[in-house]
Design a protein around this motif. Structure first.
Motif, mmCIF file in Angstrom:
data_model
loop_
_atom_site.group_PDB
_atom_site.id
_atom_site.type_symbol
_atom_site.label_atom_id
_atom_site.label_comp_id
_atom_site.label_asym_id
_atom_site.label_seq_id
_atom_site.Cartn_x
_atom_site.Cartn_y
_atom_site.Cartn_z
ATOM 1 N N MET A 1 -7.808 1.841 -9.378
ATOM 2 C CA MET A 1 -8.976 2.076 -10.238
ATOM 3 C C MET A 1 -9.536 3.482 -10.087
ATOM 4 S SD MET A 1 -9.143 -0.837 -11.714
ATOM 5 C CE MET A 1 -10.743 -0.979 -12.491
ATOM 6 N N VAL A 2 -8.793 4.377 -9.442
ATOM 7 C CA VAL A 2 -9.267 5.739 -9.182
ATOM 8 C C VAL A 2 -9.674 6.460 -10.462
ATOM 9 C CG1 VAL A 2 -8.380 8.035 -8.599
ATOM 10 C CG2 VAL A 2 -8.233 6.206 -6.937
ATOM 11 N N ARG B 1 0.451 1.087 -25.486
ATOM 12 C CA ARG B 1 -0.487 2.031 -24.845
ATOM 13 C C ARG B 1 0.270 2.887 -23.841
ATOM 14 N NH1 ARG B 1 -3.828 -2.660 -24.418
ATOM 15 N NH2 ARG B 1 -3.490 -2.726 -22.162
ATOM 16 N N ILE B 2 -0.149 4.152 -23.754
ATOM 17 C CA ILE B 2 0.477 5.080 -22.812
ATOM 18 C C ILE B 2 -0.123 4.892 -21.422
ATOM 19 C CG2 ILE B 2 0.681 7.517 -22.179
ATOM 20 C CD1 ILE B 2 0.948 8.183 -25.119
ATOM 21 N N ALA B 3 0.743 4.787 -20.439
ATOM 22 C CA ALA B 3 0.325 4.726 -19.039
ATOM 23 C C ALA B 3 1.302 5.575 -18.234
ATOM 24 C CB ALA B 3 0.316 3.285 -18.529
ATOM 25 N N VAL B 4 0.800 6.213 -17.195
ATOM 26 C CA VAL B 4 1.624 7.103 -16.380
ATOM 27 C C VAL B 4 2.070 6.384 -15.114
ATOM 28 C CG1 VAL B 4 1.669 9.264 -15.061
ATOM 29 C CG2 VAL B 4 0.515 9.169 -17.280
ATOM 30 N N ASN B 5 3.358 6.483 -14.815
ATOM 31 C CA ASN B 5 3.892 5.958 -13.575
ATOM 32 C C ASN B 5 4.849 6.997 -13.018
ATOM 33 O OD1 ASN B 5 4.878 3.893 -11.560
ATOM 34 N ND2 ASN B 5 3.669 2.568 -12.904
ATOM 35 N N THR C 1 -2.321 5.207 -5.169
ATOM 36 C CA THR C 1 -3.391 6.055 -5.708
ATOM 37 C C THR C 1 -2.858 7.012 -6.765
ATOM 38 O OG1 THR C 1 -4.458 5.951 -3.538
ATOM 39 C CG2 THR C 1 -5.279 7.593 -5.077
ATOM 40 N N PHE C 2 -1.626 7.512 -6.544
ATOM 41 C CA PHE C 2 -1.049 8.493 -7.455
ATOM 42 C C PHE C 2 0.355 8.080 -7.867
ATOM 43 C CE2 PHE C 2 -3.897 10.784 -4.538
ATOM 44 C CZ PHE C 2 -4.837 11.232 -5.452
ATOM 45 N N LEU D 1 0.834 -1.194 0.000
ATOM 46 C CA LEU D 1 0.000 0.000 0.000
ATOM 47 C C LEU D 1 0.871 1.247 0.000
ATOM 48 C CD1 LEU D 1 -3.002 1.055 0.329
ATOM 49 C CD2 LEU D 1 -2.379 1.399 2.711
ATOM 50 N N GLY D 2 0.808 2.030 -1.075
ATOM 51 C CA GLY D 2 1.489 3.308 -1.113
ATOM 52 C C GLY D 2 0.580 4.394 -0.562
ATOM 53 N N GLY D 3 1.150 5.373 0.111
ATOM 54 C CA GLY D 3 0.322 6.439 0.682
ATOM 55 C C GLY D 3 -0.379 5.992 1.949
ATOM 56 N N LYS D 4 -1.443 6.689 2.280
ATOM 57 C CA LYS D 4 -2.139 6.460 3.547
ATOM 58 C C LYS D 4 -3.404 5.652 3.345
ATOM 59 C CE LYS D 4 -0.444 10.951 5.142
ATOM 60 N NZ LYS D 4 -0.821 12.339 5.472
#
Length: 497
Positions: free
Chosen positions: A284-285, A246-250, A207-208, A33-36
Motif C-alpha cells: 500500500m506504499v 488496468r495498468i499495474a507495475v511489477n 515494497t518495490f 516478505l520481499g526486502g528488509k
C-alpha cells in the motif's frame, strides 16, 4: 529533510489491508516478505518520511496475530555468503534477525533451511540452532523446480519437506537476502497444510516496484538501479492488464514465474485465487506518498548514489561494466546527471582548487561544507570537524584536536598496528573529540552536533576505506565516492580542520 511520505497513514492502512487478506483465506496466511523488514534504508531514501523500520512498526499492529519464520538457503551457508551492508554471513544474520525480532516482542517460530541436500555445513548450523533452543526445518532440493509442477505438487516434492507447525493466523516469511527460497517455503506449507485439511493462503509483501505508480516513475526506476546486479527489470503486468484492463507495475521475475504459480495453486486448491502477480501483493506504499515531487527528487538522487556504488564496485573488480552501464542508461532515460547531486560538484571543485583529495557535505538546510586531506587527517575526518564546528558556531580556525594529541595516535597506527596511512579516520576523530569533551566545551559542543548529520549527503573524490564508510552509515549519512583508488592518491598538503 523534506517529507514526501506519510508514515502514520502507512502503518494504519497497510496493517488493515493485511488483516483483510488474512480473512480472505479463512484466517491463515503465509506472507512472503520481499526486502528488509527493518534497516530498509533504500525505502527511507526514496520515500522521505518512510522510516527504516516502518514495516516492523506496521506489523507491530498485528503482533498478537503473527509469528515470524526465518529462511536461509543451505547453499548460502555452504559458501559463507555475506551481507555486504553488515559484513556478516547469512547464518550469523539469521541469529541476529531472530534476536532483533524477539527483542521487539515478536514470536519467532523457527528457521527453515532450503535447498537442503544433507550439506555438512547446514547440518552443523542446525545443530547450533538446536543448542540454543531454536527449532529448524529442512526443505529439500526438488529436481526441475519451479517448472516441474507434477513432481513439485506430490509426496516426492513438497510432501518430502518438513512440515512447519505454526499456530497464528499470519506467518511472515523473511530471510537475510534474496534467493533464500521464501516462496518455496510458503508454497510447501500451503501443500502440507492442505494435505492436513487446513485452509491457508499466500500473499507477497514487496515494497518495490510500487505497483500503482507509473513504470518510469523515479521511485520505480530507483528500484531497478538498486537491483542492477540482479538484472531485475520493471514491467507492466500483462496478466493484470488482461484480467482487469488496468495498468499495474511489477517486475520480470514475478511475471515470469506466475504461470508456474498458477499451475501450483490449481494443483493444491483446484483453482488459483489470483488472476495476476499484482493480485498476490499487499503493498500500500503508493497510497501513502504525500508529496510526489519530494519523492521524485529523492529517488533521482538515489539512482545517482547507486551509480557511484556501481562505479566503486567496478573499480574494486566486484562487478562488470554492464552493471554501471545499466544504471547510466536509467539516468539517461530520466535525463539526470551526477550534477544533480550538489556535493559531487562541490567536492570536485575543492579538489581542483587545492590539488588534494576532498569531500563535501550538504546539510539539511542546503548549506555545503567542504574539507580536504592533510598530513594529519583524512578528508572524511576533516569534514566531520569542519561541519560540526559550523553547526556549533565555532571559529573555523580553532583547532579542536591539538596536534600533540594526533601525532601519538599516528605513531601507534603505523608503528604498532602496521597501518600504511597515518591520517586519522572518522572514528578516531570522534573518539578524540569524546575524550576532549570532558574538559573542553568547544569539543563538547561540536560532538553534540553529530545527530544533526543524519540524512545529510556526502561526496568524496576518493573511495573511502571500510572504516569511514561504516561510520558514515552509522551516522545515517548518505555517501558517494568517485571511483579513485588509494594508489592514485595525490600529494598531501598541511591542511587540517
Amino acid at each position: 529533510m523534506q517529507i514526501g511520505f506519510d508514515h502514520s497513514k502507512y502503518v494504519q492502512i497497510q496493517s488493515e489491508h493485511i488483516r483483510d487478506r488474512i480473512a480472505q483465506f479463512g484466517n491463515k496466511l503465509y506472507l512472503e516478505l520481499g526486502g528488509k523488514l527493518f534497516d530498509d534504508h533504500h525505502a527511507s531514501r526514496v520515500l522521505p518520511g518512510f522510516q527504516p523500520d516502518s514495516k516492523l512498526q506496521m506489523l507491530a499492529q498485528l503482533k498478537d496475530q503473527l509469528e515470524i519464520l526465518i529462511v536461509i538457503s543451505a547453499l548460502d551457508i555452504e559458501r559463507n555468503k555475506v551481507r555486504q551492508d553488515l559484513g556478516i554471513t547469512y547464518d550469523e544474520d539469521v541469529l541476529r534477525l531472530r534476536q532483533e525480532f524477539m527483542d521487539r516482542g515478536f514470536l519467532v517460530s523457527g528457521v527453515a533451511v532450503t535447498h537442503y541436500n544433507h550439506q555438512a555445513s547446514a547440518d552443523m548450523f542446525r545443530e547450533r540452532l538446536s543448542r540454543i533452543g531454536v527449532r529448524s526445518y529442512v526443505l529439500y532440493t526438488i529436481e526441475g523446480y519451479p517448472h516441474n509442477v507434477a513432481l513439485i505438487d506430490s509426496e516426492e516434492g513438497f510432501g518430502r519437506n518438513d512440515y512447519i507447525e505454526t499456530t497464528r493466523p499470519l506467518v511472515v516469511v523473511t530471510a537475510p537476502g534474496p534467493g533464500s527460497g521464501k516462496m518455496a517455503v510458503c508454497l510447501s506449507q500451503l501443500y502440507n497444510e492442505h494435505q492436513r485439511g487446513i485452509q491457508a493462503g499466500y500473499a507477497k509483501f514487496e515494497t518495490f516496484p510500487v505497483w500503482n505508480l507509473p513504470l518510469q516513475h523515479p521511485v520505480n526506476v530507483a528500484y531497478e538501479a538498486a537491483t542492477a546486479d540482479l538484472n531485475d527489470v520493471n514491467m507492466i503486468d500483462p496478466y493484470h492488464l488482461e484480467a482487469y484492463g488496468r495498468i499495474a507495475v511489477n517486475y520480470n521475475r514475478d511475471v515470469e514465474i506466475f504461470p508456474v504459480l498458477d499451475a501450483l495453486f490449481e494443483g493444491i486448491y483446484g483453482s488459483n485465487p489470483y488472476k495476476s502477480p499484482t493480485d498476490m501483493g499487499v503493498n500500500m506504499v503508493g497510497y501513502c506518498i504525500s508529496d510526489d515531487a519530494v519523492c521524485q527528487l529523492a529517488s533521482k538522487n538515489e539512482i545517482i548514489r547507486r551509480y557511484f556504488v556501481a562505479l566503486n564496485r567496478l573499480a574494486d573488480g566486484l562487478c562488470g561494466e554492464e552493471e554501471v552501464n545499466k544504471i547510466a542508461l536509467l539516468m539517461k532515460h530520466l535525463n539526470i546527471t551526477t550534477d544533480l547531486r550538489r556535493t559531487v560538484a562541490a567536492a570536485r571543485q575543492r579538489k581542483a582548487e587545492t590539488g588534494c583529495i576532498s569531500s563535501a557535505i550538504e546539510l539539511n538546510d542546503g548549506t555545503i561544507i567542504c574539507a580536504n586531506s592533510g598530513d594529519l587527517l583524512g578528508c572524511s575526518a576533516a569534514l566531520i570537524l569542519n561541519v560540526t564546528k559550523h553547526l556549533a558556531g565555532i571559529d573555523h580556525n580553532l583547532k579542536l584536536i591539538p596536534q600533540e594529541m594526533i601525532e601519538p595516535i599516528q605513531r601507534t597506527k603505523v608503528e604498532c598496528l602496521g597501518a600504511k596511512n597515518p591520517r586519522l579516520h572518522t572514528d578516531e576523530v570522534l573518539v578524540a573529540l569524546s575524550v576532549l569533551s570532558e574538559h573542553d566545551s568547544n569539543c563538547a559542543n561540536a560532538l553534540a552536533q553529530i545527530p544533526k548529520l543524519r540524512n545529510c549527503q556526502v561526496h568524496s573524490t576518493i573511495m573511502l576505506g571500510e572504516v569511514d564508510r561504516r561510520i558514515f552509515a552509522k551516522l545515517g549519512i548518505n555517501l558517494t565516492c568517485d571511483p579513485m583508488l588509494k594508489r592514485d592518491l595525490p600529494p598531501v598538503v598541511k591542511d587540517r580542520d
